[in-house]
Design a protein around this motif. Structure first.
Motif, PDB file in Angstrom:
ATOM      1  N   GLU A  63       0.829  -1.205   0.000  1.00  0.00           N
ATOM      2  CA  GLU A  63       0.000   0.000   0.000  1.00  0.00           C
ATOM      3  C   GLU A  63       0.866   1.258   0.000  1.00  0.00           C
ATOM      4  OE1 GLU A  63      -3.666   1.926  -0.139  1.00  0.00           O
ATOM      5  OE2 GLU A  63      -3.166  -0.198  -0.331  1.00  0.00           O
ATOM      6  N   ARG A  64       1.944   1.248   0.790  1.00  0.00           N
ATOM      7  CA  ARG A  64       2.851   2.408   0.808  1.00  0.00           C
ATOM      8  C   ARG A  64       3.529   2.588  -0.546  1.00  0.00           C
ATOM      9  NH1 ARG A  64       4.217   0.440   6.027  1.00  0.00           N
ATOM     10  NH2 ARG A  64       6.105  -0.533   5.164  1.00  0.00           N
ATOM     11  N   ARG A  65       3.939   1.489  -1.174  1.00  0.00           N
ATOM     12  CA  ARG A  65       4.572   1.581  -2.488  1.00  0.00           C
ATOM     13  C   ARG A  65       3.593   2.108  -3.532  1.00  0.00           C
ATOM     14  NH1 ARG A  65       5.797  -3.278  -2.833  1.00  0.00           N
ATOM     15  NH2 ARG A  65       7.876  -3.158  -1.889  1.00  0.00           N
ATOM     16  N   ARG A  66       2.336   1.673  -3.453  1.00  0.00           N
ATOM     17  CA  ARG A  66       1.322   2.141  -4.408  1.00  0.00           C
ATOM     18  C   ARG A  66       1.034   3.625  -4.213  1.00  0.00           C
ATOM     19  NH1 ARG A  66      -3.982   2.878  -4.440  1.00  0.00           N
ATOM     20  NH2 ARG A  66      -4.150   2.183  -2.270  1.00  0.00           N
ATOM     21  N   LYS A  67       0.927   4.081  -2.966  1.00  0.00           N
ATOM     22  CA  LYS A  67       0.676   5.500  -2.703  1.00  0.00           C
ATOM     23  C   LYS A  67       1.844   6.364  -3.168  1.00  0.00           C
ATOM     24  CE  LYS A  67      -2.472   4.983   1.212  1.00  0.00           C
ATOM     25  NZ  LYS A  67      -2.699   5.261   2.654  1.00  0.00           N
ATOM     26  N   LYS A  68       3.055   5.879  -3.013  1.00  0.00           N
ATOM     27  CA  LYS A  68       4.228   6.633  -3.466  1.00  0.00           C
ATOM     28  C   LYS A  68       4.213   6.793  -4.980  1.00  0.00           C
ATOM     29  CE  LYS A  68       9.267   6.689  -3.079  1.00  0.00           C
ATOM     30  NZ  LYS A  68      10.463   5.966  -2.563  1.00  0.00           N
ATOM     31  N   LEU A  69       3.886   5.711  -5.704  1.00  0.00           N
ATOM     32  CA  LEU A  69       3.820   5.799  -7.166  1.00  0.00           C
ATOM     33  C   LEU A  69       2.701   6.731  -7.613  1.00  0.00           C
ATOM     34  CD1 LEU A  69       4.410   2.056  -8.142  1.00  0.00           C
ATOM     35  CD2 LEU A  69       6.018   3.956  -8.344  1.00  0.00           C
ATOM     36  N   GLU A  70       1.544   6.675  -6.934  1.00  0.00           N
ATOM     37  CA  GLU A  70       0.448   7.569  -7.297  1.00  0.00           C
ATOM     38  C   GLU A  70       0.816   9.022  -7.061  1.00  0.00           C
ATOM     39  OE1 GLU A  70      -2.897   6.281  -5.088  1.00  0.00           O
ATOM     40  OE2 GLU A  70      -3.319   4.534  -6.368  1.00  0.00           O
ATOM     41  N   LYS A  71       1.562   9.296  -5.998  1.00  0.00           N
ATOM     42  CA  LYS A  71       1.992  10.667  -5.713  1.00  0.00           C
ATOM     43  C   LYS A  71       2.935  11.172  -6.796  1.00  0.00           C
ATOM     44  CE  LYS A  71       4.125  13.481  -2.100  1.00  0.00           C
ATOM     45  NZ  LYS A  71       4.759  13.462  -0.745  1.00  0.00           N
ATOM     46  N   ILE A  73       3.025  10.149  -9.900  1.00  0.00           N
ATOM     47  CA  ILE A  73       2.247  10.332 -11.133  1.00  0.00           C
ATOM     48  C   ILE A  73       1.474  11.642 -11.085  1.00  0.00           C
ATOM     49  CG2 ILE A  73       0.311   9.404 -12.464  1.00  0.00           C
ATOM     50  CD1 ILE A  73       1.298   6.613 -11.715  1.00  0.00           C
ATOM     51  N   ARG A  74       0.878  11.967  -9.929  1.00  0.00           N
ATOM     52  CA  ARG A  74       0.142  13.228  -9.802  1.00  0.00           C
ATOM     53  C   ARG A  74       1.063  14.429  -9.964  1.00  0.00           C
ATOM     54  NH1 ARG A  74      -2.433  10.515  -5.469  1.00  0.00           N
ATOM     55  NH2 ARG A  74      -1.107  11.642  -4.008  1.00  0.00           N
ATOM     56  N   ARG A  75       2.274  14.344  -9.437  1.00  0.00           N
ATOM     57  CA  ARG A  75       3.217  15.451  -9.580  1.00  0.00           C
ATOM     58  C   ARG A  75       3.636  15.647 -11.030  1.00  0.00           C
ATOM     59  NH1 ARG A  75       6.801  13.773  -6.397  1.00  0.00           N
ATOM     60  NH2 ARG A  75       8.424  13.138  -7.854  1.00  0.00           N
ATOM     61  N   LEU A  76       3.842  14.539 -11.753  1.00  0.00           N
ATOM     62  CA  LEU A  76       4.192  14.642 -13.163  1.00  0.00           C
ATOM     63  C   LEU A  76       3.036  15.203 -13.979  1.00  0.00           C
ATOM     64  CD1 LEU A  76       6.142  11.294 -13.700  1.00  0.00           C
ATOM     65  CD2 LEU A  76       7.099  13.602 -13.517  1.00  0.00           C
ATOM     66  N   LYS A 200      20.156  27.116 -16.513  1.00  0.00           N
ATOM     67  CA  LYS A 200      19.354  26.474 -15.487  1.00  0.00           C
ATOM     68  C   LYS A 200      18.856  25.117 -15.992  1.00  0.00           C
ATOM     69  CE  LYS A 200      17.807  30.817 -13.453  1.00  0.00           C
ATOM     70  NZ  LYS A 200      16.613  31.646 -13.067  1.00  0.00           N
ATOM     71  N   LYS A 201      18.732  24.201 -15.055  1.00  0.00           N
ATOM     72  CA  LYS A 201      18.224  22.871 -15.360  1.00  0.00           C
ATOM     73  C   LYS A 201      16.794  22.771 -14.850  1.00  0.00           C
ATOM     74  CE  LYS A 201      22.244  21.636 -16.932  1.00  0.00           C
ATOM     75  NZ  LYS A 201      22.475  21.436 -18.362  1.00  0.00           N
ATOM     76  N   TRP A 202      15.931  22.268 -15.710  1.00  0.00           N
ATOM     77  CA  TRP A 202      14.521  22.128 -15.353  1.00  0.00           C
ATOM     78  C   TRP A 202      14.133  20.674 -15.489  1.00  0.00           C
ATOM     79  CZ3 TRP A 202      12.456  26.487 -13.444  1.00  0.00           C
ATOM     80  CH2 TRP A 202      13.085  27.677 -13.764  1.00  0.00           C
ATOM     81  N   ASP A 203      13.557  20.147 -14.445  1.00  0.00           N
ATOM     82  CA  ASP A 203      13.122  18.745 -14.430  1.00  0.00           C
ATOM     83  C   ASP A 203      11.667  18.676 -14.882  1.00  0.00           C
ATOM     84  OD1 ASP A 203      15.576  18.047 -13.462  1.00  0.00           O
ATOM     85  OD2 ASP A 203      14.967  18.230 -11.359  1.00  0.00           O
ATOM     86  N   HIS A 204      11.432  17.732 -15.778  1.00  0.00           N
ATOM     87  CA  HIS A 204      10.046  17.527 -16.248  1.00  0.00           C
ATOM     88  C   HIS A 204       9.314  16.648 -15.246  1.00  0.00           C
ATOM     89  CE1 HIS A 204      10.578  19.487 -20.089  1.00  0.00           C
ATOM     90  NE2 HIS A 204      11.736  18.864 -20.196  1.00  0.00           N
TER      91      HIS A 204
END
Length: 204
Positions: A63-71, A73-76, A200-204
């Protein structure tokens, strides 16, 4: 006490038995050479006994791993439409602070002024339309006259016609003259191509 000759014979037999050298021959080897061999190195270890883990703990980890991946994805997805800022196009902060002070209110125009501006705009549109039509008609007359002149010239002489339709390369003369090589600058220290990247470096 053992006999010395017996010991010598025993030593000779032991060497011959190891090297497989016949006793009756004099240092003549008729068999394969002695080779030392070792077994393959497996580098293995006994398998560890699996520990029994509570299914609730395993489920919590998933569950923690799934929530981390969802977070992530939402940030991207949130930054997907965000464009990279351009420093040259950013408005200075002191101008943004004084924008309200420098803003001028829109003047309230009367109905007569708005009607006069609308009529003036329509009149200007009609004038530009008539000007365009006049220019197009003039160009058509010139091209028709040119075509008639070339047709009459072709009837008179085909050679003159070919010379007339050839492009005039001297119509727009263009010539350039200048140094073919730049002279060296005295005392100029040529860079070796190294530079410091400050972009400057910008992360996508």
């Amino acid at each position: 006490m053992l006999n010395l000759s017996l010991l010598r014979q025993f030593s000779r037999l032991s060497v011959c038995s190891v090297t497989k050298i016949p006793i009756n021959t004099r240092n003549i080897v008729t068999s394969s050479a002695l080779q030392f061999k070792i077994s393959d190195q497996l580098w293995a270890e006994p398998m560890k006994k699996k520990k029994k883990i509570d299914p609730a703990i395993v489920k919590a980890r998933e569950e923690r791993r799934r929530k981390k991946l969802e977070k992530q994805i939402r940030r991207l997805e949130k930054n997907a439409q965000q464009l990279k800022p351009i420093d040259e196009m950013e408005v200075p902060l002191h101008l943004l602070d004084n924008m309200e002070k420098r803003k001028r209110p829109q003047p309230q125009l009367s109905a007569e002024v708005l009607e006069a501006r609308a009529l003036l705009q329509k009149e200007w549109a009609r004038y530009k339309h008539n000007e365009y039509v006049t220019h197009v008609a003039q160009i058509d007359r010139i091209m028709a006259a040119q075509r008639r002149a070339l047709d009459r010239l072709y009837e008179e002489s085909e050679d003159l016609y070919n010379e007339a339709v050839m492009p005039d390369l001297q119509l727009l003369p263009f010539s350039v003259s200048g140094p073919v090589d730049t002279p060296p600058i005295k005392g100029y220290d040529s860079p070796d191509g190294e530079y410091i990247d400050i972009s400057k470096k910008w992360d996508h």
